[in-house]
Design a protein around this motif. Structure first.
Motif, PDB file in Angstrom:
ATOM      1  N   SER A  42     -13.858  -6.578  -4.368  1.00 35.78           N
ATOM      2  CA  SER A  42     -13.257  -7.845  -4.803  1.00 35.78           C
ATOM      3  C   SER A  42     -13.017  -7.889  -6.306  1.00 35.78           C
ATOM      4  O   SER A  42     -12.198  -8.689  -6.781  1.00 35.78           O
ATOM      5  N   ALA A  43     -13.705  -7.028  -7.065  1.00 29.09           N
ATOM      6  CA  ALA A  43     -13.537  -7.020  -8.521  1.00 29.09           C
ATOM      7  C   ALA A  43     -12.311  -6.229  -8.956  1.00 29.09           C
ATOM      8  O   ALA A  43     -11.933  -6.273 -10.131  1.00 29.09           O
ATOM      9  N   LEU A  44     -11.677  -5.524  -8.025  1.00 30.83           N
ATOM     10  CA  LEU A  44     -10.550  -4.669  -8.372  1.00 30.83           C
ATOM     11  C   LEU A  44      -9.220  -5.391  -8.175  1.00 30.83           C
ATOM     12  O   LEU A  44      -9.070  -6.191  -7.253  1.00 30.83           O
ATOM     13  N   PRO A  45      -8.236  -5.099  -9.015  1.00 28.32           N
ATOM     14  CA  PRO A  45      -6.910  -5.703  -8.842  1.00 28.32           C
ATOM     15  C   PRO A  45      -6.168  -5.065  -7.684  1.00 28.32           C
ATOM     16  O   PRO A  45      -6.522  -3.978  -7.214  1.00 28.32           O
ATOM     17  N   ALA A  46      -5.135  -5.748  -7.209  1.00 29.18           N
ATOM     18  CA  ALA A  46      -4.306  -5.193  -6.149  1.00 29.18           C
ATOM     19  C   ALA A  46      -3.582  -3.949  -6.661  1.00 29.18           C
ATOM     20  O   ALA A  46      -3.276  -3.841  -7.847  1.00 29.18           O
ATOM     21  N   GLY A  47      -3.350  -3.020  -5.757  1.00 26.50           N
ATOM     22  CA  GLY A  47      -2.590  -1.831  -6.133  1.00 26.50           C
ATOM     23  C   GLY A  47      -3.409  -0.580  -6.314  1.00 26.50           C
ATOM     24  O   GLY A  47      -2.852   0.483  -6.580  1.00 26.50           O
ATOM     25  N   VAL A  48      -4.736  -0.684  -6.174  1.00 28.42           N
ATOM     26  CA  VAL A  48      -5.580   0.504  -6.313  1.00 28.42           C
ATOM     27  C   VAL A  48      -6.013   1.004  -4.943  1.00 28.42           C
ATOM     28  O   VAL A  48      -6.114   0.231  -3.991  1.00 28.42           O
ATOM     29  N   GLU A  49      -6.240   2.288  -4.861  1.00 28.21           N
ATOM     30  CA  GLU A  49      -6.851   2.861  -3.678  1.00 28.21           C
ATOM     31  C   GLU A  49      -8.351   2.988  -3.924  1.00 28.21           C
ATOM     32  O   GLU A  49      -8.795   3.059  -5.071  1.00 28.21           O
ATOM     33  N   VAL A  50      -9.123   3.004  -2.846  1.00 26.49           N
ATOM     34  CA  VAL A  50     -10.578   3.035  -2.975  1.00 26.49           C
ATOM     35  C   VAL A  50     -11.162   4.169  -2.138  1.00 26.49           C
ATOM     36  O   VAL A  50     -10.735   4.390  -0.993  1.00 26.49           O
ATOM     37  N   VAL A  51     -12.107   4.891  -2.723  1.00 28.04           N
ATOM     38  CA  VAL A  51     -12.897   5.888  -2.023  1.00 28.04           C
ATOM     39  C   VAL A  51     -14.359   5.517  -2.226  1.00 28.04           C
ATOM     40  O   VAL A  51     -14.759   5.155  -3.336  1.00 28.04           O
TER      41      VAL A  51
END
Length: 322
Positions: A42-51
């Motif tokens: 939830s702390a990350l902005p839209a548009g990033v991928e997550v591993v």
């Protein structure tokens, strides 16, 4: 969507890390963030991928999860939470070594490290841990950018609530013993992201501060009182008191783990109460504001004004010690 360069970010959920992620997205890079758990998404902005993976447990197979991806650059904003010896060596050194090994395994060629300007005069465990990893990064054969920022806005905002409650602003000595060039999360993020294409920021150690002149704690307090519409009211704490507290806790720490941990925190507090977050001029034997580079546009006092106008309390989290 195709990107010219893809960036893998560690420590993305922290204050500096989130600023770096936002900047990387603004500058058009493909961004993948490594997180320990879904709680940080939830702390990350839209548009990033997550591993998902834990760099403190490299045997859990993070390298395999990343092996199918291609990354050009790794950005590490990992930092120990407490600054204590055990935590510092586990995160500021060992976890960073794991990230360095992963960087080589996935074929990335540029490693951007967020370090700290205070490692210039190391006395604390986390400073020695950071320096030990910096040396390994420099010797790794990778292109590196070691960014050493000065103080963050959040770390200089801890007394706003005190003043709102009518209490005095605490300073050590006369309030002019130390100074810094505070830098915002976004200005620091832009600087970190700029290391990717700016070859003058590569294979170098890069101290960096925010815009404007260096600021003392006394000046911070004066501005806060003015913004709150109050007459200045300072409480002066002898710097020697921090040393006494540290020595008492250190002795108690011989028989108490809890006291030993508190002694470590007191030592950190003593350091920041007596050392400026500026470039150390070895020739002159002093901290030098003029030799401390500046970047960005956001100032600490503008930040203070926004915080006070909003009426919102600042959650400093890991910055509560520093």
């Amino acid at each position: 969507m195709a990107f010219d360069k893809r960036v893998l970010v560690f420590g993305a959920s922290g204050t500096a890390g989130s600023g770096a992620v936002r900047a990387l997205l603004r500058q058009g890079y493909g961004v993948t963030c490594v997180l320990r758990s879904e709680r940080s998404v939830s702390a990350l902005p839209a548009g990033v991928e997550v591993v998902y993976g834990d760099v403190t447990a490299p045997e859990m197979g993070l390298a395999g999860a990343l092996s199918a991806e291609k990354f050009d650059v790794v950005v590490s904003c990992l930092a120990s939470r407490s600054g204590g010896a055990k935590d510092a060596w586990a995160i500021d050194h060992d976890a960073q070594v794991t990230v360095l090994d992963l960087t080589k395994q996935i074929g990335a060629t540029h490693f951007i490290l967020l370090s700290a300007i205070c490692v210039q005069k190391p006395t604390l465990p986390f400073q020695h841990a950071k320096l030990a990893f910096e040396a390994k990064l420099i010797a790794s054969g990778l292109t590196y950018s070691i960014v050493r920022p000065t103080a963050f806005f959040k770390s200089l905002s801890g007394q706003i609530e005190r003043l709102r409650r009518g209490k005095p602003f605490l300073v050590f000595g006369d309030g002019t013993l130390t100074a810094c060039k505070p830098i915002s999360d976004d200005d620091l993020g832009d600087y970190v992201a700029g290391c990717i294409e700016d070859d003058t920021r590569q294979n170098r150690i890069l101290p960096i501060g925010g815009p404007g002149d260096a600021i003392t704690p006394k000046e911070q307090g004066e501005v806060l009182f003015r913004l709150l519409g109050r007459e200045p009211n300072f409480k002066h704490v002898p710097i020697a008191m921090m040393g006494v507290i540290h020595n008492v806790l250190r002795c108690a720490g011989l028989v108490s783990v809890n006291a030993a941990e508190k002694a470590g925190l007191a030592q950190i507090g003593q350091y920041y109460a007596s050392e400026s977050m500026l470039v150390w001029n070895a020739e002159q034997g002093k901290y030098d504001a003029d030799k401390t580079p500046s970047t960005g546009t956001e100032t600490l006092f503008e930040y203070y004004a926004k915080v006070i106008e909003s009426g919102v309390a600042i959650e400093r989290g890991d910055h509560s010690v520093f």
